[in-house]
Design an enzyme around this catalytic site. Structure first.
Site, short mmCIF file in Angstrom:
data_model
loop_
_atom_site.label_atom_id
_atom_site.label_comp_id
_atom_site.label_asym_id
_atom_site.label_seq_id
_atom_site.Cartn_x
_atom_site.Cartn_y
_atom_site.Cartn_z
N ARG A 170 32.52 39.08 54.39
CA ARG A 170 32.92 37.97 53.43
C ARG A 170 33.67 38.68 52.34
O ARG A 170 34.59 38.00 52.08
CB ARG A 170 31.61 37.52 52.79
CG ARG A 170 31.50 36.12 51.91
CD ARG A 170 32.18 36.31 50.58
NE ARG A 170 31.24 36.91 50.08
CZ ARG A 170 31.72 37.78 48.77
NH1 ARG A 170 32.80 37.99 48.43
NH2 ARG A 170 30.49 38.63 48.41
N SER A 203 34.94 45.69 32.93
CA SER A 203 34.78 44.68 32.29
C SER A 203 35.84 44.27 31.34
O SER A 203 35.95 43.12 30.90
CB SER A 203 33.21 44.30 31.74
OG SER A 203 32.36 44.61 32.82
N ARG A 223 35.15 34.42 42.63
CA ARG A 223 33.61 34.21 42.31
C ARG A 223 32.96 32.76 42.92
O ARG A 223 31.81 33.00 43.35
CB ARG A 223 33.54 34.05 40.75
CG ARG A 223 33.68 35.22 40.26
CD ARG A 223 33.94 35.48 38.75
NE ARG A 223 34.41 36.83 37.94
CZ ARG A 223 34.86 36.75 36.68
NH1 ARG A 223 35.21 35.62 36.21
NH2 ARG A 223 35.12 37.79 36.20
N GLU A 276 33.50 41.56 40.39
CA GLU A 276 33.85 40.32 40.07
C GLU A 276 32.94 39.61 38.75
O GLU A 276 32.91 38.35 38.68
CB GLU A 276 33.97 39.43 41.18
CG GLU A 276 35.04 40.06 42.11
CD GLU A 276 35.44 39.05 43.27
OE1 GLU A 276 35.33 37.85 43.05
OE2 GLU A 276 35.78 39.74 44.42
N THR A 317 30.19 41.21 35.90
CA THR A 317 28.61 41.87 36.04
C THR A 317 27.63 40.78 35.26
O THR A 317 27.98 39.73 34.76
CB THR A 317 28.67 43.06 34.91
OG1 THR A 317 28.96 42.60 33.65
CG2 THR A 317 29.65 44.09 35.22
N PHE A 354 31.70 38.72 22.84
CA PHE A 354 32.26 39.83 23.71
C PHE A 354 32.39 41.25 22.89
O PHE A 354 32.49 42.39 23.48
CB PHE A 354 33.37 39.45 24.35
CG PHE A 354 33.28 38.36 25.45
CD1 PHE A 354 33.17 39.19 26.76
CD2 PHE A 354 33.13 37.16 25.33
CE1 PHE A 354 32.83 38.32 27.76
CE2 PHE A 354 32.87 36.29 26.37
CZ PHE A 354 32.78 36.92 27.85
#
Length: 396
Positions: free
Chosen positions: A102, A150, A255, A375, A377, A395
């Site tokens: 995949r 990230s 995603r 893609e 965490t 963030f």
């Protein structure tokens, strides 16, 4: 005749009737991909995994192209133009075979091809997309860096203008398909902001050493990308996007496929546990006849089919042009986390046999440990949802 006698029989494979939501074309596409995976991957993937290789990847890519699985939901240029739901069903069936397969399809179609299709020039689309849709050209997507996972906005890869050319320098890490790719979509900092570049992998200064010694996604090609004064013409840049919204838009598309794919790994593990529980005897009867085993199976079935229903709902929203990135985060966070739990619980039903490659469960479980963090965490998706729920950015 009572109303209950008119009800269809209970289907253990589809306990809440999700197939009723699918069109005949949806079901046909799912059957095609499942048949291909059962024939070309399932009988061999345990050996590939044990050896840590994906032999014949170019042939597999061509076969995937022939069934329309590459760039499946894109329009034109040899792509199938399938719906988002149909693409999701394909992802589920491919990951039921192995997450690495995949990932091959996801990186090819939802990252590399999607970037060119969405942000490229007409010349770039004509040059690359037909061959990629056919599986004749394999693509990769260079965003993550050795010290920048990230926080891609702080990437260190640089592209500078030199006359009419661009010169790229930097490194990318954990790149699926990298060492077998014919083209790489590479994101780099420029004086104008982050830009995407279409990089032929035979360009001088480009190399893609394969990453070895993985204990997850072993039946997948994973590489580093090294760009050492890679000189590209002016028209190598993707003209339709500047800034981080380019690569993040691609990641959101990829995603979405993971939301479905994780349920494929979960389904394979669950079905293995059900079959084992019906035949494995202890204390004079199959272990599936014990209450604690049935409780495990019931709980796994609930989470598996809730996850598939969520994936279908998000697919319908994507087809309607209403799917938001926060909703993709919702799906990836839930479905991968639940898929891992299903694999772990399935393993307990098989006992010691559950760690053997004779069964797919431990392979799926270790693969999903990578899917959990690539893609995006768990923490990043939690923060995306947290910001959406509170309006406060945590963030930084």
């Amino acid at each position: 005749m009572s109303a209950s006698s008119k009800l269809p029989p209970f289907d253990p494979a589809d306990p809440i009737g999700i197939d009723d939501l699918l069109s005949p074309e949806d079901l046909a596409i799912r059957a095609t991909v499942r048949a291909w995976a059962d024939d070309r991957v399932v009988p061999y993937v345990a050996e590939w995994y044990e050896k840590g290789e994906l032999p014949g990847i170019r042939e597999l890519a061509r076969e995937l192209g022939s069934i329309g699985a590459l760039g499946m939901s894109l329009e034109g240029y040899g792509c199938a133009g399938a719906s988002a739901v149909q693409y999701g069903l394909a992802c589920l069936e491919l990951e039921a075979a192995d997450s690495g397969i995949r990932s091959l399809v996801s990186v090819q179609g939802s990252l590399a091809m999607y970037a060119i299709h969405r942000f490229g020039s007409e010349e770039q689309k004509q040059q690359w997309l037909p061959g990629m849709a056919a599986g004749e050209i394999i693509g990769c997507f260079g965003l993550t860096e050795p010290d920048r996972g990230s926080d891609p906005g702080d990437m260190q890869t640089r592209a500078k203008r030199d006359g009419g050319d661009w010169v790229l320098n930097g490194r990318k890490m954990w790149i699926t398909n990298g060492s077998v790719a014919g083209v790489a979509v590479v994101w780099a900092q420029t004086d104008e902001g982050i830009r995407g570049f279409v990089v032929p992998t035979d360009a001088p200064g480009f190399s893609a050493p394969e990453i070895k010694h993985k204990w997850s996604l072993r039946a997948s090609v994973t590489s580093e990308l090294v760009l050492d004064d890679v000189r590209l013409p002016a028209d190598a840049v993707l003209p339709e996007v500047v800034g981080l919204k380019g690569p993040l838009g691609c990641l959101s598309h990829a995603r979405y496929g993971i939301v479905w794919g994780a349920m494929g790994a979960a389904r394979s593990s669950f079905e293995t546990a059900v079959a084992y529980a019906k035949t494995r005897e202890q204390f004079g009867k199959p272990i599936g006849g014990f209450q604690l085993t049935q409780a495990k199976l019931a709980d796994m079935a609930v989470e598996l089919h809730k996850g598939i229903l969520l994936a279908h709902h998000l697919g319908m929203r994507l087809d309607a042009g209403k799917l938001r990135p926060e909703q993709v985060s919702f799906g990836k966070l839930n479905n991968v986390r639940e898929a891992i739990e299903i694999c772990r619980t399935s393993r307990t039903i098989l006992g010691a046999n559950g760690i053997s490659l004779e069964y797919p469960i431990m392979r799926h479980a270790t693969n999903l440990e990578s899917v959990l963090t690539y893609e995006g965490t768990v923490e990043m998706h939690q923060l995306v949802l947290g910001k959406a729920l509170t309006g406060l950015d945590a963030f930084r």
